[in-house]
Design an enzyme around this catalytic site. Structure first.
Site, PDB file in Angstrom:
ATOM      1  N   TRP A 210     -23.346  17.080 -32.610  1.00 47.24           N
ATOM      2  CA  TRP A 210     -22.732  18.388 -32.321  1.00 47.24           C
ATOM      3  C   TRP A 210     -23.708  19.533 -32.605  1.00 47.24           C
ATOM      4  O   TRP A 210     -23.544  20.632 -32.079  1.00 47.24           O
ATOM      5  CB  TRP A 210     -21.457  18.605 -33.149  1.00 47.24           C
ATOM      6  CG  TRP A 210     -20.285  17.789 -32.696  1.00 47.24           C
ATOM      7  CD1 TRP A 210     -19.681  16.788 -33.395  1.00 47.24           C
ATOM      8  CD2 TRP A 210     -19.554  17.904 -31.459  1.00 47.24           C
ATOM      9  NE1 TRP A 210     -18.629  16.260 -32.666  1.00 47.24           N
ATOM     10  CE2 TRP A 210     -18.526  16.934 -31.478  1.00 47.24           C
ATOM     11  CE3 TRP A 210     -19.666  18.729 -30.326  1.00 47.24           C
ATOM     12  CZ2 TRP A 210     -17.630  16.755 -30.430  1.00 47.24           C
ATOM     13  CZ3 TRP A 210     -18.771  18.556 -29.281  1.00 47.24           C
ATOM     14  CH2 TRP A 210     -17.769  17.584 -29.340  1.00 47.24           C
TER      15      TRP A 210
ATOM     16  N   ARG B 136     -33.445  16.947 -20.589  1.00 52.84           N
ATOM     17  CA  ARG B 136     -32.841  15.856 -21.366  1.00 52.84           C
ATOM     18  C   ARG B 136     -31.602  15.255 -20.699  1.00 52.84           C
ATOM     19  O   ARG B 136     -31.368  14.053 -20.762  1.00 52.84           O
ATOM     20  CB  ARG B 136     -32.483  16.353 -22.769  1.00 52.84           C
ATOM     21  CG  ARG B 136     -33.698  16.791 -23.593  1.00 52.84           C
ATOM     22  CD  ARG B 136     -33.260  17.328 -24.946  1.00 52.84           C
ATOM     23  NE  ARG B 136     -32.507  16.323 -25.669  1.00 52.84           N
ATOM     24  CZ  ARG B 136     -33.057  15.350 -26.397  1.00 52.84           C
ATOM     25  NH1 ARG B 136     -34.357  15.269 -26.523  1.00 52.84           N
ATOM     26  NH2 ARG B 136     -32.298  14.475 -27.016  1.00 52.84           N
TER      27      ARG B 136
ATOM     28  N   ASN C 252     -32.852   8.613 -24.635  1.00 53.34           N
ATOM     29  CA  ASN C 252     -32.625   9.262 -23.344  1.00 53.34           C
ATOM     30  C   ASN C 252     -33.497  10.505 -23.166  1.00 53.34           C
ATOM     31  O   ASN C 252     -34.056  10.748 -22.091  1.00 53.34           O
ATOM     32  CB  ASN C 252     -31.161   9.701 -23.210  1.00 53.34           C
ATOM     33  CG  ASN C 252     -30.202   8.538 -23.167  1.00 53.34           C
ATOM     34  OD1 ASN C 252     -30.611   7.392 -23.005  1.00 53.34           O
ATOM     35  ND2 ASN C 252     -28.914   8.825 -23.306  1.00 53.34           N
TER      36      ASN C 252
ATOM     37  N   LEU D 212     -12.645  -7.838 -21.977  1.00 55.37           N
ATOM     38  CA  LEU D 212     -13.698  -7.251 -22.816  1.00 55.37           C
ATOM     39  C   LEU D 212     -13.215  -5.924 -23.400  1.00 55.37           C
ATOM     40  O   LEU D 212     -12.701  -5.078 -22.670  1.00 55.37           O
ATOM     41  CB  LEU D 212     -14.945  -7.029 -21.949  1.00 55.37           C
ATOM     42  CG  LEU D 212     -16.248  -6.626 -22.636  1.00 55.37           C
ATOM     43  CD1 LEU D 212     -17.432  -7.053 -21.767  1.00 55.37           C
ATOM     44  CD2 LEU D 212     -16.374  -5.143 -22.901  1.00 55.37           C
TER      45      LEU D 212
ATOM     46  N   ASP E  68     -30.400   4.897 -27.835  1.00 55.07           N
ATOM     47  CA  ASP E  68     -31.282   6.016 -28.179  1.00 55.07           C
ATOM     48  C   ASP E  68     -32.487   6.074 -27.233  1.00 55.07           C
ATOM     49  O   ASP E  68     -32.927   5.051 -26.709  1.00 55.07           O
ATOM     50  CB  ASP E  68     -31.747   5.857 -29.633  1.00 55.07           C
ATOM     51  CG  ASP E  68     -32.269   7.172 -30.216  1.00 55.07           C
ATOM     52  OD1 ASP E  68     -32.075   8.228 -29.581  1.00 55.07           O
ATOM     53  OD2 ASP E  68     -32.871   7.132 -31.304  1.00 55.07           O
TER      54      ASP E  68
ATOM     55  N   SER F 131     -28.559   5.778 -38.568  1.00 52.63           N
ATOM     56  CA  SER F 131     -28.084   7.095 -38.126  1.00 52.63           C
ATOM     57  C   SER F 131     -26.564   7.260 -38.209  1.00 52.63           C
ATOM     58  O   SER F 131     -25.938   7.760 -37.267  1.00 52.63           O
ATOM     59  CB  SER F 131     -28.570   7.395 -36.701  1.00 52.63           C
ATOM     60  OG  SER F 131     -29.969   7.423 -36.647  1.00 52.63           O
TER      61      SER F 131
ATOM     62  N   ARG G  44     -26.722  19.747 -31.625  1.00 51.19           N
ATOM     63  CA  ARG G  44     -27.732  19.920 -30.548  1.00 51.19           C
ATOM     64  C   ARG G  44     -27.466  21.201 -29.768  1.00 51.19           C
ATOM     65  O   ARG G  44     -26.378  21.789 -29.882  1.00 51.19           O
ATOM     66  CB  ARG G  44     -27.671  18.701 -29.622  1.00 51.19           C
ATOM     67  CG  ARG G  44     -28.185  17.458 -30.323  1.00 51.19           C
ATOM     68  CD  ARG G  44     -28.500  16.374 -29.342  1.00 51.19           C
ATOM     69  NE  ARG G  44     -29.024  15.212 -30.045  1.00 51.19           N
ATOM     70  CZ  ARG G  44     -29.531  14.151 -29.448  1.00 51.19           C
ATOM     71  NH1 ARG G  44     -29.577  14.093 -28.129  1.00 51.19           N
ATOM     72  NH2 ARG G  44     -29.999  13.145 -30.157  1.00 51.19           N
TER      73      ARG G  44
ATOM     74  N   HIS H  22     -29.809  11.420 -20.084  1.00 44.94           N
ATOM     75  CA  HIS H  22     -28.446  10.973 -20.411  1.00 44.94           C
ATOM     76  C   HIS H  22     -27.758  10.397 -19.175  1.00 44.94           C
ATOM     77  O   HIS H  22     -27.047   9.400 -19.251  1.00 44.94           O
ATOM     78  CB  HIS H  22     -27.616  12.134 -20.978  1.00 44.94           C
ATOM     79  CG  HIS H  22     -28.157  12.677 -22.273  1.00 44.94           C
ATOM     80  ND1 HIS H  22     -28.535  11.867 -23.312  1.00 44.94           N
ATOM     81  CD2 HIS H  22     -28.400  13.950 -22.691  1.00 44.94           C
ATOM     82  CE1 HIS H  22     -28.973  12.617 -24.322  1.00 44.94           C
ATOM     83  NE2 HIS H  22     -28.916  13.881 -23.962  1.00 44.94           N
TER      84      HIS H  22
HETATM   85  C1  IPE Z   1     -28.014   8.273 -32.781  1.00 48.66           C
HETATM   86  O1  IPE Z   1     -29.098   8.806 -32.091  1.00 48.66           O
HETATM   87  C2  IPE Z   1     -26.737   8.680 -32.141  1.00 48.66           C
HETATM   88  C3  IPE Z   1     -26.493   8.158 -30.803  1.00 48.66           C
HETATM   89  C4  IPE Z   1     -27.236   7.320 -30.148  1.00 48.66           C
HETATM   90  C5  IPE Z   1     -25.289   8.633 -30.181  1.00 48.66           C
HETATM   91  P1  IPE Z   1     -29.825  10.145 -32.566  1.00 48.66           P
HETATM   92  O2  IPE Z   1     -30.963  10.350 -31.643  1.00 48.66           O
HETATM   93  O3  IPE Z   1     -28.843  11.229 -32.682  1.00 48.66           O
HETATM   94  O4  IPE Z   1     -30.309   9.730 -34.028  1.00 48.66           O
HETATM   95  P2  IPE Z   1     -31.460  10.309 -34.931  1.00 48.66           P
HETATM   96  O5  IPE Z   1     -31.240  11.782 -35.017  1.00 48.66           O
HETATM   97  O6  IPE Z   1     -32.767   9.986 -34.275  1.00 48.66           O
HETATM   98  O7  IPE Z   1     -31.310   9.590 -36.218  1.00 48.66           O
HETATM   99  C1  IPE Z   2     -29.514   9.128 -27.254  1.00 50.50           C
HETATM  100  O1  IPE Z   2     -30.679   9.677 -26.734  1.00 50.50           O
HETATM  101  C2  IPE Z   2     -28.268   9.781 -26.718  1.00 50.50           C
HETATM  102  C3  IPE Z   2     -27.566  10.643 -27.675  1.00 50.50           C
HETATM  103  C4  IPE Z   2     -27.874  10.792 -28.927  1.00 50.50           C
HETATM  104  C5  IPE Z   2     -26.430  11.401 -27.168  1.00 50.50           C
HETATM  105  P1  IPE Z   2     -31.357  10.947 -27.384  1.00 50.50           P
HETATM  106  O2  IPE Z   2     -30.801  12.149 -26.712  1.00 50.50           O
HETATM  107  O3  IPE Z   2     -31.238  10.922 -28.849  1.00 50.50           O
HETATM  108  O4  IPE Z   2     -32.869  10.730 -26.948  1.00 50.50           O
HETATM  109  P2  IPE Z   2     -34.162  11.043 -27.809  1.00 50.50           P
HETATM  110  O5  IPE Z   2     -33.988  10.311 -29.112  1.00 50.50           O
HETATM  111  O6  IPE Z   2     -34.234  12.511 -27.991  1.00 50.50           O
HETATM  112  O7  IPE Z   2     -35.276  10.484 -26.990  1.00 50.50           O
HETATM  113 MG    MG Z   3     -32.364  10.137 -30.324  1.00 50.92          MG
END
Ligand code: IPE
Ligand code: IPE
Ligand code: MG
Length: 249
Positions: free
Chosen positions: A72, A36, A25, A134, A23, A199, A74, A40
């Site tokens: 999904w 964003r 990114n 692995l 989390d 999450s 987003r 990623h």
């Molecule tokens: C959890 O991160 C899902 C992944 C890392 C793929 P999110 O950023 O989607 O989680 P929330 O919304 O902060 O709980």
């Molecule tokens: C995690 O990073 C990656 C995915 C959930 C795909 P985020 O995209 O959730 O990054 P933040 O939480 O908005 O910083």
């Molecule tokens: Mg996040």
């Protein structure tokens, strides 16, 4: 610095399976005034580094939460950007994974992926299936509740068809119906970016995992950060409901 951290790790007491909620990114990119997707993209680099580090240590299973069912919702351009990045990452890494003995598995609702990605995913799974060093498990379009509900559905079906009886259902049988069948539960789960929540990740499988939360954003997470998490893990007493005296015996 790296040596010092590495020296503190007891190589005989490593977890077999480490799971990651990758989390942060988006925030990492925002801090740099970038979109964003840039975050990623840099997150993918971290995955490679962590996979190499885990391989070097001899960790047998690595699971990463790459995309949740909830993700999904987003913005469409971010979703399609992530799908594209995953596809490119498979192309770029497949030979490396063959060289390093990495077997790829995917857990999640594959039906929801765009067709080109579904095909690529099927290809990388097939191509790497005989590798044994692995297991790299990618949770993609995954949610823990989906996994449990699917398991319940399959069990119900097998009951109706007379293959099993409701009295046979126990927790070990239940886990055989989960998408993670064949993989031991993670001893350690690491979440980056300062959020202290699950999450909808591996709900059933994390029942007794040690949880490690760090403020480091995923693109900044590194080999050294992994070492810190492993040291923290090794300094914990895993009691599984027993008393401290019992587990010390
Ligand atoms: C959890 O991160 C899902 C992944 C890392 C793929 P999110 O950023 O989607 O989680 P929330 O919304 O902060 O709980
Ligand atoms: C995690 O990073 C990656 C995915 C959930 C795909 P985020 O995209 O959730 O990054 P933040 O939480 O908005 O910083
Ligand atoms: Mg996040």
């Amino acid at each position: 610095m790296t040596m010092n951290l590495l020296e503190q790790i007891d190589r005989t007491k490593l977890p077999q399976h480490v799971a990651f909620i990758m989390d942060g990114n988006g925030r990492w990119a925002k801090k740099r005034g970038m979109i964003r997707l840039f975050g990623h993209k840099n997150g993918v680099k971290t995955v490679k580094e962590i996979l190499n580090a885990a391989g070097d240590l001899g960790i047998r299973y690595v699971t990463v939460y790459a995309f949740s069912t909830e993700n999904w919702s987003r913005p469409a351009d971010e979703v399609s950007g992530i799908m594209g990045l995953l596809s490119t990452a498979i192309d770029d890494e497949i030979e490396n994974m063959m060289k390093n003995g990495v077997r790829v598995k995917m857990i999640g609702e594959m039906d929801r992926l765009p067709k080109y990605l579904r095909e690529k995913v099927a290809y990388v799974i097939e191509r790497t299936k005989d590798n044994t060093k692995l297991d790299f498990i990618v949770a993609l379009s995954y949610s823990g509740r989906w996994d449990i509900v699917e398991s319940a559905r399959k069990i119900a079906r097998d009951c109706v068809e007379g293959k099993i009886s409701p009295d046979d259902i126990c927790d070990s049988m239940f886990s055989h119906y989960l998408s993670t069948d064949g993989t031991p539960d993670p001893e350690l789960m690491i979440r980056t970016s300062g959020e202290s929540r699950i999450s909808n990740f591996l709900l059933y499988q994390l029942a007794y995992s040690e949880l490690y939360f760090t403020d480091v954003l995923w693109p900044d997470f590194s080999r050294e950060e992994l070492y810190k998490a492993l040291i923290s893990y090794q300094n914990r007493e895993r009691r599984f409901g027993k008393t401290s005296e019992q587990v010390k015996k």
